[in-house]
Scaffold this motif. Structure first.
Motif, short mmCIF file in Angstrom:
data_model
loop_
_atom_site.label_atom_id
_atom_site.label_comp_id
_atom_site.label_asym_id
_atom_site.label_seq_id
_atom_site.Cartn_x
_atom_site.Cartn_y
_atom_site.Cartn_z
N LEU A 1 18.17 4.90 8.06
CA LEU A 1 19.35 4.05 8.10
C LEU A 1 20.49 4.69 7.31
N ARG A 2 20.19 5.13 6.09
CA ARG A 2 21.21 5.78 5.26
C ARG A 2 21.81 6.98 5.97
N ASP A 3 20.97 7.83 6.53
CA ASP A 3 21.46 9.03 7.20
C ASP A 3 22.30 8.68 8.42
N ALA A 4 21.89 7.68 9.17
CA ALA A 4 22.68 7.27 10.35
C ALA A 4 24.04 6.74 9.93
N ASN B 1 10.34 3.54 2.94
CA ASN B 1 11.28 4.53 2.43
C ASN B 1 11.83 5.39 3.57
N GLU B 2 10.98 5.77 4.49
CA GLU B 2 11.45 6.58 5.63
C GLU B 2 12.44 5.80 6.50
N GLN B 3 12.19 4.51 6.69
CA GLN B 3 13.13 3.69 7.48
C GLN B 3 14.47 3.57 6.77
N GLU C 1 0.87 -1.18 0.00
CA GLU C 1 0.00 0.00 0.00
C GLU C 1 0.91 1.23 0.00
N VAL C 2 0.36 2.35 -0.42
CA VAL C 2 1.15 3.59 -0.46
C VAL C 2 1.76 3.89 0.90
N LYS C 3 0.96 3.79 1.97
CA LYS C 3 1.46 4.11 3.31
C LYS C 3 2.59 3.15 3.73
N GLU C 4 2.53 1.90 3.29
CA GLU C 4 3.60 0.95 3.61
C GLU C 4 4.89 1.33 2.89
N MET C 5 4.77 1.73 1.62
CA MET C 5 5.94 2.11 0.84
C MET C 5 6.57 3.38 1.42
#
Length: 148
Positions: free
Chosen positions: A140-143, A134-136, A126-130
């Motif tokens: 991770l990338r930013d950390a 993406n936010e997770q 679902e859009v909200k799952e995607m």
């Protein structure tokens, strides 16, 4: 999470492999659509950066994509030859090259909506799952990059 063994994790248990193989799968999904639009995935990323803010320098585009400017320049030359962008020296600083979308480059933006549609359709998310995934991944990338 504490590990009790010095044995390496099986490949499918390694997050780096899951992200890597997912990226390959997404690129394979996007390739026929991007081919029909006349751009490669790296070129699409450059265009996406310019859709966010037109008139950026090569260095700013490279920074946004976490690439070296020397990697961006050949992509830019091909995008310019295809009529998607134009490059101009910055009048305030002749050492800088600014990149601007052409009408053709701007027009391509609406045609790339098919990429998101295909990703959602093929993932079953679902859009909200995607959005949550993406936010997770971004967190991770930013950390890992030390930018969080």
């Amino acid at each position: 999470m504490a590990r009790t063994t010095s044995e390496p994790l099986p490949l499918d248990a390694q997050l780096c492999f899951s992200l890597y193989s997912t990226t390959i799968a997404i690129n394979r999904l996007y390739k026929p659509m991007l081919d029909s639009l006349g751009v490669t995935y790296p070129q699409y990323l450059v265009l996406s950066t310019l859709w966010e803010k037109d008139g950026q320098t090569i260095s700013a585009i490279a920074d946004r994509l976490a690439l070296e400017p020397s990697t961006i320049t050949p992509l830019m030359k091909r995008l310019e030859a295809a009529g998607f962008v134009s490059r101009q020296r910055n009048p305030a600083d002749e050492r800088q090259v600014q990149v601007f979308l052409t009408a053709k480059g701007n027009g391509l933006r609406s045609e790339t909506a098919c990429l998101t549609d295909a990703l959602l359709r093929n993932s079953g998310f679902e859009v909200k799952e995607m959005i949550a995934l993406n936010e997770q991944v971004q967190r991770l990338r930013d950390a890992l990059a030390g930018t969080s």
